[in-house]
Design an enzyme around this catalytic site. Structure first.
Site, PDB file in Angstrom:
ATOM      1  N   ASP A 175     -63.214 -72.784 -23.428  1.00  0.00           N
ATOM      2  CA  ASP A 175     -63.952 -72.253 -25.052  1.00  0.00           C
ATOM      3  C   ASP A 175     -64.830 -71.621 -24.320  1.00  0.00           C
ATOM      4  OD1 ASP A 175     -61.732 -73.514 -26.191  1.00  0.00           O
ATOM      5  OD2 ASP A 175     -63.378 -74.983 -27.633  1.00  0.00           O
ATOM      6  N   LYS A 180     -55.176 -58.448 -36.231  1.00  0.00           N
ATOM      7  CA  LYS A 180     -55.710 -59.708 -36.786  1.00  0.00           C
ATOM      8  C   LYS A 180     -56.185 -60.656 -37.414  1.00  0.00           C
ATOM      9  CE  LYS A 180     -51.384 -60.303 -34.526  1.00  0.00           C
ATOM     10  NZ  LYS A 180     -49.837 -60.289 -35.596  1.00  0.00           N
ATOM     11  N   MET A 194     -71.672 -74.247 -37.651  1.00  0.00           N
ATOM     12  CA  MET A 194     -70.758 -73.319 -38.200  1.00  0.00           C
ATOM     13  C   MET A 194     -71.040 -72.730 -39.060  1.00  0.00           C
ATOM     14  SD  MET A 194     -67.013 -74.893 -36.752  1.00  0.00           S
ATOM     15  CE  MET A 194     -67.487 -76.412 -36.879  1.00  0.00           C
TER      16      MET A 194
END
Ligand SMILES: C[S@@+](CC[C@H](N)C(=O)[O-])C[C@H]1O[C@@H](n2cnc3c(N)ncnc32)[C@H](O)[C@@H]1O
Length: 267
Positions: A40, A67, A182
């Site tokens: 990751d 994208k 996050m």
């Protein structure tokens, strides 16, 4: 008669939050024998020094200009799932190296499900999660019996700016410690949500960016103070970071051991 090749095994390994010393012994052992390592973006690349030099090292991150973020994440996840299954079916041992702990806001459960439904043998090697380690490196114990008996971990990912949050605010406790992952890019919405939920504006809070890494940055204040900061300088809180809210943050003044050790080393 054709012999059926035995499947390799996939190890979902927690790499810890950044400091390579926080990789577990079991995680390191898996890395030492892996044929393929899928990593990751948040994993400290220094950890790969424990992988075999000949192991195939594949970064999970994809760059797909043009994208949307959601489309990139989906493409990335589909590719990771395919790679794990493909290499295991070729008889290779795969380490899927994930930041922190694989089963904490890291899609580890979804990856394990893919392996289970593809009949691929797998093991989960838990890691040191940023939830506790990052505050600890900033001198904040997430629980302290003098201050709290509830610890809530939230993902800021589910806080929608549009005012229709997926986060069930009504179920968020009004007491204890809240750790938000996050959430850096949605800091304003999160702070507002907490205040609306009944958290006093004077509640101590801290933000720690790249915790446990050599370039860790930490700041602390109050919910109202952080709101002002976000208003004055949107984007001031940059990922990857963790927000800690609650009285335990007050301990930082005394317990900020990393900062103190660094200052001592400089003098
Ligand atoms: C997808 S979640 C993965 C969490 C991970 N599974 C864990 O147990 O730590 C990524 C978020 O974790 C937090 N995070 C991970 N490593 C961090 C670090 N070194 N410093 C600050 N926050 C970190 C940030 O909030 C980041 O956006």
């Amino acid at each position: 008669m054709a012999m059926k090749r035995t499947s390799g095994k996939v190890f979902l390994v927690g790499a810890g939050p950044g400091d390579p010393g926080l990789l577990t012994l079991k995680g390191r052992k898996c890395l030492k024998t892996a044929d393929v390592v899928i990593t990751d973006a948040l994993v400290n690349p220094e950890i790969l020094r424990w992988a075999r030099p000949r192991a195939l090292k594949i970064p999970a991150r994809l760059r797909l200009p043009g994208k949307s973020r959601t489309a990139v994440r989906r493409a990335q996840q589909d590719r990771i799932n395919r790679l794990m299954v493909r290499y295991a079916r070729m008889g290779r041992n795969v380490v899927r190296l994930k930041g922190g702990d694989p089963f904490l806001f890291g899609r580890g459960g979804e990856e394990a499900e893919v392996l289970a439904s593809s009949d691929i043998p797998f093991e989960v090697v838990p890691g040191v999660s940023s939830v506790t380690a990052v505050p600890a490196y900033a001198g904040i114990p997430v629980t302290d019996r003098r201050f709290n008996s509830i610890l809530t971990v939230l993902t800021g990912h589910s806080v929608e700016p549009a005012g229709s949050p997926n986060l069930p605010w009504k179920e968020v406790p009004r007491t204890g410690t809240i750790v938000i992952l996050m959430g850096a890019e949605r800091m304003g919405h999160i702070l507002r949500g907490l205040i609306r939920r009944g958290w006093p504006e004077s509640t101590p809070c801290a933000f720690v960016r790249r915790g446990t890494c050599a370039d860790q940055e930490a700041s602390s204040g109050t919910l109202a103070g952080f709101m002002d900061l976000v208003k004055d300088r949107p984007g001031i809180f940059r990922p990857p970071g963790i927000t800690i809210v609650g009285d335990v943050v007050k301990l930082r003044g005394k317990l900020d051991w990393l900062q103190k050790n660094r200052s001592k080393a400089r003098s």
